[in-house]
Scaffold this motif. Sequence first.
Motif, PDB file in Angstrom:
ATOM      1  N   ASN A  52       0.818  -1.216   0.000  1.00  0.00           N
ATOM      2  CA  ASN A  52       0.000   0.000   0.000  1.00  0.00           C
ATOM      3  C   ASN A  52       0.854   1.269   0.000  1.00  0.00           C
ATOM      4  O   ASN A  52       0.430   2.333   0.431  1.00  0.00           O
ATOM      5  N   GLY A  53       2.050   1.118  -0.519  1.00  0.00           N
ATOM      6  CA  GLY A  53       2.871   2.288  -0.802  1.00  0.00           C
ATOM      7  C   GLY A  53       3.573   2.906   0.398  1.00  0.00           C
ATOM      8  O   GLY A  53       4.143   3.990   0.288  1.00  0.00           O
ATOM      9  N   ILE A  54       3.559   2.243   1.556  1.00  0.00           N
ATOM     10  CA  ILE A  54       4.269   2.818   2.713  1.00  0.00           C
ATOM     11  C   ILE A  54       5.766   2.795   2.426  1.00  0.00           C
ATOM     12  O   ILE A  54       6.482   3.749   2.729  1.00  0.00           O
ATOM     13  N   LEU A  55       6.251   1.716   1.818  1.00  0.00           N
ATOM     14  CA  LEU A  55       7.642   1.687   1.345  1.00  0.00           C
ATOM     15  C   LEU A  55       7.634   1.699  -0.185  1.00  0.00           C
ATOM     16  O   LEU A  55       6.732   1.141  -0.813  1.00  0.00           O
ATOM     17  N   ARG A  56       8.643   2.310  -0.738  1.00  0.00           N
ATOM     18  CA  ARG A  56       8.739   2.394  -2.200  1.00  0.00           C
ATOM     19  C   ARG A  56       9.892   1.515  -2.672  1.00  0.00           C
ATOM     20  O   ARG A  56      10.996   1.595  -2.116  1.00  0.00           O
ATOM     21  N   PRO A  57       9.658   0.663  -3.677  1.00  0.00           N
ATOM     22  CA  PRO A  57      10.733  -0.265  -4.069  1.00  0.00           C
ATOM     23  C   PRO A  57      11.960   0.439  -4.636  1.00  0.00           C
ATOM     24  O   PRO A  57      11.839   1.520  -5.217  1.00  0.00           O
ATOM     25  N   VAL A  58      13.109  -0.189  -4.433  1.00  0.00           N
ATOM     26  CA  VAL A  58      14.344   0.309  -5.041  1.00  0.00           C
ATOM     27  C   VAL A  58      14.279   0.006  -6.540  1.00  0.00           C
ATOM     28  O   VAL A  58      14.637   0.813  -7.373  1.00  0.00           O
ATOM     29  N   SER A  59      13.803  -1.200  -6.845  1.00  0.00           N
ATOM     30  CA  SER A  59      13.572  -1.538  -8.250  1.00  0.00           C
ATOM     31  C   SER A  59      12.409  -2.519  -8.330  1.00  0.00           C
ATOM     32  O   SER A  59      12.046  -3.146  -7.333  1.00  0.00           O
ATOM     33  N   LEU A  63       1.727  -3.664  -8.992  1.00  0.00           N
ATOM     34  CA  LEU A  63       0.519  -3.332  -9.740  1.00  0.00           C
ATOM     35  C   LEU A  63      -0.698  -3.575  -8.860  1.00  0.00           C
ATOM     36  O   LEU A  63      -0.771  -4.591  -8.156  1.00  0.00           O
ATOM     37  N   PHE A  64      -1.630  -2.623  -8.886  1.00  0.00           N
ATOM     38  CA  PHE A  64      -2.907  -2.794  -8.191  1.00  0.00           C
ATOM     39  C   PHE A  64      -3.979  -2.760  -9.268  1.00  0.00           C
ATOM     40  O   PHE A  64      -4.063  -1.780 -10.016  1.00  0.00           O
ATOM     41  N   HIS A  65      -4.764  -3.828  -9.390  1.00  0.00           N
ATOM     42  CA  HIS A  65      -5.708  -3.985 -10.507  1.00  0.00           C
ATOM     43  C   HIS A  65      -5.006  -3.743 -11.845  1.00  0.00           C
ATOM     44  O   HIS A  65      -5.545  -3.091 -12.740  1.00  0.00           O
ATOM     45  N   GLY A  66      -3.776  -4.189 -11.950  1.00  0.00           N
ATOM     46  CA  GLY A  66      -3.052  -4.109 -13.221  1.00  0.00           C
ATOM     47  C   GLY A  66      -2.372  -2.767 -13.481  1.00  0.00           C
ATOM     48  O   GLY A  66      -1.663  -2.613 -14.473  1.00  0.00           O
ATOM     49  N   GLN A  67      -2.577  -1.792 -12.577  1.00  0.00           N
ATOM     50  CA  GLN A  67      -1.973  -0.467 -12.785  1.00  0.00           C
ATOM     51  C   GLN A  67      -0.806  -0.267 -11.816  1.00  0.00           C
ATOM     52  O   GLN A  67      -0.955  -0.538 -10.615  1.00  0.00           O
ATOM     53  N   PRO A  68       0.332   0.254 -12.331  1.00  0.00           N
ATOM     54  CA  PRO A  68       1.469   0.458 -11.426  1.00  0.00           C
ATOM     55  C   PRO A  68       1.128   1.473 -10.329  1.00  0.00           C
ATOM     56  O   PRO A  68       0.444   2.464 -10.597  1.00  0.00           O
ATOM     57  N   LEU A  69       1.589   1.190  -9.115  1.00  0.00           N
ATOM     58  CA  LEU A  69       1.380   2.132  -8.002  1.00  0.00           C
ATOM     59  C   LEU A  69       2.089   3.435  -8.315  1.00  0.00           C
ATOM     60  O   LEU A  69       3.207   3.422  -8.847  1.00  0.00           O
ATOM     61  N   ARG A  70       1.438   4.555  -7.972  1.00  0.00           N
ATOM     62  CA  ARG A  70       2.106   5.855  -8.120  1.00  0.00           C
ATOM     63  C   ARG A  70       2.296   6.428  -6.721  1.00  0.00           C
ATOM     64  O   ARG A  70       1.584   6.092  -5.789  1.00  0.00           O
ATOM     65  N   TYR A  71       3.288   7.299  -6.611  1.00  0.00           N
ATOM     66  CA  TYR A  71       3.706   7.706  -5.277  1.00  0.00           C
ATOM     67  C   TYR A  71       3.474   9.192  -4.988  1.00  0.00           C
ATOM     68  O   TYR A  71       4.015   9.736  -4.043  1.00  0.00           O
ATOM     69  N   ASP A  72       2.650   9.876  -5.816  1.00  0.00           N
ATOM     70  CA  ASP A  72       2.285  11.256  -5.481  1.00  0.00           C
ATOM     71  C   ASP A  72       1.252  11.201  -4.355  1.00  0.00           C
ATOM     72  O   ASP A  72       0.625  10.159  -4.126  1.00  0.00           O
ATOM     73  N   ALA A  73       1.046  12.333  -3.658  1.00  0.00           N
ATOM     74  CA  ALA A  73       0.213  12.327  -2.440  1.00  0.00           C
ATOM     75  C   ALA A  73      -1.202  11.811  -2.709  1.00  0.00           C
ATOM     76  O   ALA A  73      -1.729  10.994  -1.938  1.00  0.00           O
ATOM     77  N   ALA A  74      -1.835  12.237  -3.815  1.00  0.00           N
ATOM     78  CA  ALA A  74      -3.223  11.834  -4.077  1.00  0.00           C
ATOM     79  C   ALA A  74      -3.302  10.329  -4.344  1.00  0.00           C
ATOM     80  O   ALA A  74      -4.200   9.646  -3.830  1.00  0.00           O
ATOM     81  N   SER A  75      -2.331   9.795  -5.106  1.00  0.00           N
ATOM     82  CA  SER A  75      -2.356   8.354  -5.409  1.00  0.00           C
ATOM     83  C   SER A  75      -2.130   7.547  -4.136  1.00  0.00           C
ATOM     84  O   SER A  75      -2.762   6.503  -3.932  1.00  0.00           O
ATOM     85  N   LEU A  76      -1.235   8.042  -3.285  1.00  0.00           N
ATOM     86  CA  LEU A  76      -0.965   7.300  -2.053  1.00  0.00           C
ATOM     87  C   LEU A  76      -2.195   7.288  -1.144  1.00  0.00           C
ATOM     88  O   LEU A  76      -2.514   6.278  -0.521  1.00  0.00           O
ATOM     89  N   ARG A  77      -2.895   8.436  -1.090  1.00  0.00           N
ATOM     90  CA  ARG A  77      -4.110   8.489  -0.274  1.00  0.00           C
ATOM     91  C   ARG A  77      -5.120   7.455  -0.790  1.00  0.00           C
ATOM     92  O   ARG A  77      -5.744   6.734  -0.038  1.00  0.00           O
ATOM     93  N   ASP A  78      -5.220   7.385  -2.106  1.00  0.00           N
ATOM     94  CA  ASP A  78      -6.185   6.463  -2.724  1.00  0.00           C
ATOM     95  C   ASP A  78      -5.819   4.999  -2.428  1.00  0.00           C
ATOM     96  O   ASP A  78      -6.666   4.213  -2.007  1.00  0.00           O
ATOM     97  N   ILE A  79      -4.547   4.672  -2.607  1.00  0.00           N
ATOM     98  CA  ILE A  79      -4.154   3.267  -2.418  1.00  0.00           C
ATOM     99  C   ILE A  79      -4.282   2.866  -0.945  1.00  0.00           C
ATOM    100  O   ILE A  79      -4.676   1.751  -0.624  1.00  0.00           O
TER     101      ILE A  79
END
Length: 393
Positions: A52-59, A63-79
């Motif tokens: 759920n995006g608390i940690l961000r991968p080094v590499s 994917l959540f429902h096939g879409q890559p996780l994004r790490y901007d504030a709005a996307s993180l709130r959503d995830i």
Amino acid sequence: MTFILETQELSYSYGDGTEALKSVSVCLEEGKKVALVGPNGAGKSTLMLMFNGILRPVSGTILFHGQPLRYDAASLRDIRKRVGMVFQNSDDQLFAPTVYQDVAFGPSNLGFSPEKVKRYVTYALAYVGLSGYGRRPPHHLSGGEKKRVAIAGILAMEPEVMILDEPTSNLDPASSEEIMEMLEELNLGGKTVIISTHDVDLAYRWADEVILMKDGGVMQKGPGQEVFGDVTLIREARLKLPIVVDIYQELAARGLISRRTPPRNILELCDILQSHAPGQEFQGTMGKICICNADKIGAEEIKSAIKEQEIRFVGAMGTSAKVMADKSRIPLDFTYGGIDKCILKALIGKSSLIITSGGMVEHASQRIEQYGSESGARIEVEWLPTPVTKEAI
Ligand code: ADP
């Protein structure tokens, strides 16, 4: 097929250089109960924190429902709304002065109106069996109650996925069982539930899918019977066999039973043993299983049915069924795995009653039906109050 969560060659190192995840690729199906199993330090918590995006991968990618996780504030709130995380230590999660404020934190932050927040909090607290606890300070609660408040806090945001890191650590057996059954109920309600644990018995009996981890990698993934059927692998992972598999392996090694897929639970183990003892079957009349819905029947009615129907064992499934039994002082013999226990008793001529609630009502009768069609055993099921039509269920 689109998976609800998927990782592709995910790697992560902590600031001190510890490589916690090494190229982990796993796919999780929607609506499943998944257990990440492995010894301490295997990377289970780290992987969960990635979901759920608390940690961000080094590499690598998540994917959540096939879409890559994004790490901007709005996307993180959503995830974080859609993939809720319950930490291992409830004290890391609960910080507000009252239970109500704690559970309200998530939905308030999502910008819900005060009425909507109240509705969600009331619902979530009732779901976890803590109605009336709103004004209590969380730090005065027992370990099991704190865990339920933490679950309610996530539930109040209506997530699709619930992730729980070691949900039963530090809980007594009864509280552990209640939490696991609550997770079962949530799953039956449609949520994907992911837990981490090194309790192999718990993972084996609960999970649809087991992901075995060690040293930051995935060793094996599949149904529990497949993963725990591989004794060498389990030893390599520094884990032990679930007790039911261990007994089955020893019986097979002595030639007392023939080798096949390991039994999933005690009921299946007993059936395997029975099939190797022809002529030793129970000869008397089978016990029946009565089922009632706690939301549709009064406690007094249950108590008199217990007397009249010569019920020897009573089990409850579902949080509100247990709350009802507790409030009405109906002593419970089974609080986890109640259906299988009642089937076991029926097979030796003893009748039992399962008090159910919520999503567990249908599940109870389906499980008995399924057992009957698989085993050929004809167990009488009676709904209370009788006669009961489908609508009354
Ligand atoms: P598990 O949940 O399976 O016990 P973790 O994901 O907690 O495993 O840990 C994986 C590895 O990362 C271990 O070697 C652990 O010591 C290390 N680790 C975990 N958290 C941290 C941290 N905050 N800083 C440095 N290393 C960490």
